[in-house]
Scaffold this active site. Sequence first.
Site, mmCIF file in Angstrom:
data_model
loop_
_atom_site.group_PDB
_atom_site.id
_atom_site.type_symbol
_atom_site.label_atom_id
_atom_site.label_comp_id
_atom_site.label_asym_id
_atom_site.label_seq_id
_atom_site.Cartn_x
_atom_site.Cartn_y
_atom_site.Cartn_z
ATOM 1 N N CYS A 32 16.026 -22.010 0.176
ATOM 2 C CA CYS A 32 16.535 -22.150 -1.198
ATOM 3 C C CYS A 32 18.057 -22.140 -1.226
ATOM 4 C CB CYS A 32 15.952 -21.017 -2.056
ATOM 5 S SG CYS A 32 16.548 -21.039 -3.743
ATOM 6 N N ARG B 61 -1.567 -26.193 32.875
ATOM 7 C CA ARG B 61 -1.602 -25.900 34.325
ATOM 8 C C ARG B 61 -2.877 -26.412 34.946
ATOM 9 N NH1 ARG B 61 1.374 -21.076 36.779
ATOM 10 N NH2 ARG B 61 -0.257 -21.036 38.348
ATOM 11 N N HIS C 121 0.778 -27.978 41.096
ATOM 12 C CA HIS C 121 1.089 -27.894 39.660
ATOM 13 C C HIS C 121 2.497 -27.351 39.455
ATOM 14 C CE1 HIS C 121 -0.386 -23.895 40.784
ATOM 15 N NE2 HIS C 121 0.581 -23.489 39.994
ATOM 16 N N ARG D 200 3.482 -21.314 15.673
ATOM 17 C CA ARG D 200 3.881 -20.476 14.534
ATOM 18 C C ARG D 200 2.689 -19.912 13.766
ATOM 19 N NH1 ARG D 200 8.248 -22.324 10.394
ATOM 20 N NH2 ARG D 200 10.085 -22.316 11.682
ATOM 21 N N ASP E 159 10.987 -16.317 16.642
ATOM 22 C CA ASP E 159 12.011 -16.623 17.650
ATOM 23 C C ASP E 159 12.633 -15.410 18.358
ATOM 24 O OD1 ASP E 159 11.652 -19.246 16.782
ATOM 25 O OD2 ASP E 159 13.242 -19.083 15.290
ATOM 26 N N VAL F 276 2.767 -25.491 16.092
ATOM 27 C CA VAL F 276 1.438 -24.935 16.373
ATOM 28 C C VAL F 276 1.536 -23.475 16.843
ATOM 29 C CG1 VAL F 276 1.293 -25.758 18.785
ATOM 30 C CG2 VAL F 276 -0.783 -25.550 17.410
ATOM 31 N N ARG G 212 0.831 -1.216 0.000
ATOM 32 C CA ARG G 212 0.000 0.000 0.000
ATOM 33 C C ARG G 212 0.859 1.258 0.000
ATOM 34 N NH1 ARG G 212 -5.286 -1.876 2.390
ATOM 35 N NH2 ARG G 212 -5.857 -3.314 0.725
HETATM 36 P P1 ATP Z 1 14.533 -18.376 10.178
HETATM 37 O O1 ATP Z 1 15.137 -17.575 11.296
HETATM 38 O O2 ATP Z 1 13.076 -18.444 10.237
HETATM 39 O O3 ATP Z 1 15.199 -19.698 9.961
HETATM 40 P P2 ATP Z 1 16.110 -17.346 8.017
HETATM 41 O O4 ATP Z 1 15.912 -16.225 7.080
HETATM 42 O O5 ATP Z 1 17.324 -17.252 8.905
HETATM 43 O O6 ATP Z 1 14.777 -17.515 8.825
HETATM 44 P P3 ATP Z 1 17.312 -19.397 6.383
HETATM 45 O O7 ATP Z 1 16.799 -20.725 5.932
HETATM 46 O O8 ATP Z 1 18.601 -19.359 7.130
HETATM 47 O O9 ATP Z 1 16.140 -18.720 7.205
HETATM 48 O O10 ATP Z 1 17.474 -18.440 5.110
HETATM 49 C C1 ATP Z 1 16.411 -18.263 4.202
HETATM 50 C C2 ATP Z 1 16.950 -18.242 2.789
HETATM 51 O O11 ATP Z 1 17.858 -17.136 2.632
HETATM 52 C C3 ATP Z 1 17.768 -19.459 2.390
HETATM 53 O O12 ATP Z 1 16.990 -20.547 1.990
HETATM 54 C C4 ATP Z 1 18.594 -18.896 1.240
HETATM 55 O O13 ATP Z 1 17.825 -18.842 0.049
HETATM 56 C C5 ATP Z 1 18.896 -17.474 1.715
HETATM 57 N N1 ATP Z 1 20.219 -17.445 2.377
HETATM 58 C C6 ATP Z 1 20.529 -17.930 3.590
HETATM 59 N N2 ATP Z 1 21.848 -17.777 3.880
HETATM 60 C C7 ATP Z 1 22.389 -17.173 2.797
HETATM 61 C C8 ATP Z 1 23.717 -16.752 2.443
HETATM 62 N N3 ATP Z 1 24.756 -16.924 3.270
HETATM 63 N N4 ATP Z 1 23.887 -16.170 1.256
HETATM 64 C C9 ATP Z 1 22.860 -15.987 0.411
HETATM 65 N N5 ATP Z 1 21.580 -16.383 0.665
HETATM 66 C C10 ATP Z 1 21.348 -16.962 1.837
#
Ligand code: ATP
Length: 354
Positions: free
Chosen positions: A77, A158, A219, A257, A131, A255, A29
């Site tokens: 990814c 509880r 408890h 999340r 987290d 759950v 937006r």
């Molecule tokens: P969460 O805290 O929920 O795990 P996050 O963002 O730390 O979230 P990750 O799985 O660590 O979760 O990262 C998400 C995505 O970011 C990865 O799947 C990847 O595509 C990209 N990513 C993570 N680390 C790197 C890196 N060092 N360089 C480039 N891309 C990255």
Amino acid sequence: MAKKLKRIGILTSGGDAPGMNASIRAITRKALNSGLEVVAIYEGYKGLIEDNTKLYQIRDVSNIINHGGTILFTARCPEFKTEEGMEKAMATCEKHHIDGIVTIGGDGTFRGALDLSRHGIHCIGLPGTIDNDITSTDYTIGYDTAMNTAIQMVDRLRDTCESHFRCNVVEIMGNNSGYIALNVGLATGSSQIVVNEMPLDESRMFDEIKTGKERKKRHYIIMVAEGVKGYAEDLAKRIPEITGIDTRFTRLGHVVRGGSPTLRDRVIASQMGVEAVNLLIQGKSNMVVCMHGEEITSMDIEYALTLDQMYKGNLKPGALSKYSISTVEEMKDFCTRKRENFASLYNLALDISQ
Ligand code: ATP
């Protein structure tokens, strides 16, 4: 002079968190109302690589502020970390004339944003994870909802503990961070909170359960952060042997999340989303939006990631070499304050647990 942006992308990456939709709505937006175009990128960096995108209009973000999860979906990814993956991602940006991206996620997502920034895409990161484990910010989107969901569940435990004269050891999500365990433990009157951040005096814990029993306490909730790996389930077996109190184990996992975001998550996610667009409009890049106290601020991504490594004790060799002595001192003070605040709340919770 800063390059004038015309079209920005939005993606959610890493674990989902309630409130991400409120951010997506706010970013869309604010951008559209500021004369920018918005490209939704589905499934995080995977969608950027595979060109899974859609040009968004105002109505595409209707009726989402109240929904958990993320309408953009999310994915991990690994390919994005490779040169080939980055080339494909850049090809998608070029094809759709995307010159800025707001990435919502955790520290992994920020590292991805940093890589994109280095390839000339203006990137702003929003902290989205239940987290609250991102050092640079006091608050992450989804944290409040997860804790509110958790306290409802622990309150139910509880009730049944009180009826049966029982203990329940609850392992709760939070990745390696004890923030959720600490706050939910305090808010549910847990007898003990077990987190990696603070030392545990086990014999004191067992003595307090025994003392409680003598005082006719019926408890007991022991709150354990999931980061204390393998501890909770084993503890639930040992408590009856040591104290004679019937004990159950409960894992509060994914759950917590989900679900409709709380007011706090919706408001902060909206504020952070608007801030991200404002930063892009100002020509800023390579920043993460943060919350310090009640104020929405921003920080350089690399600085934020280094701070994170410092706080978590996993600084990479040479990570501090680009910073001046005074900046390193500033980082150390930041981490010390954060640890002190955690310890202070932990000690308060323990002080009133009996
Ligand atoms: P969460 O805290 O929920 O795990 P996050 O963002 O730390 O979230 P990750 O799985 O660590 O979760 O990262 C998400 C995505 O970011 C990865 O799947 C990847 O595509 C990209 N990513 C993570 N680390 C790197 C890196 N060092 N360089 C480039 N891309 C990255």
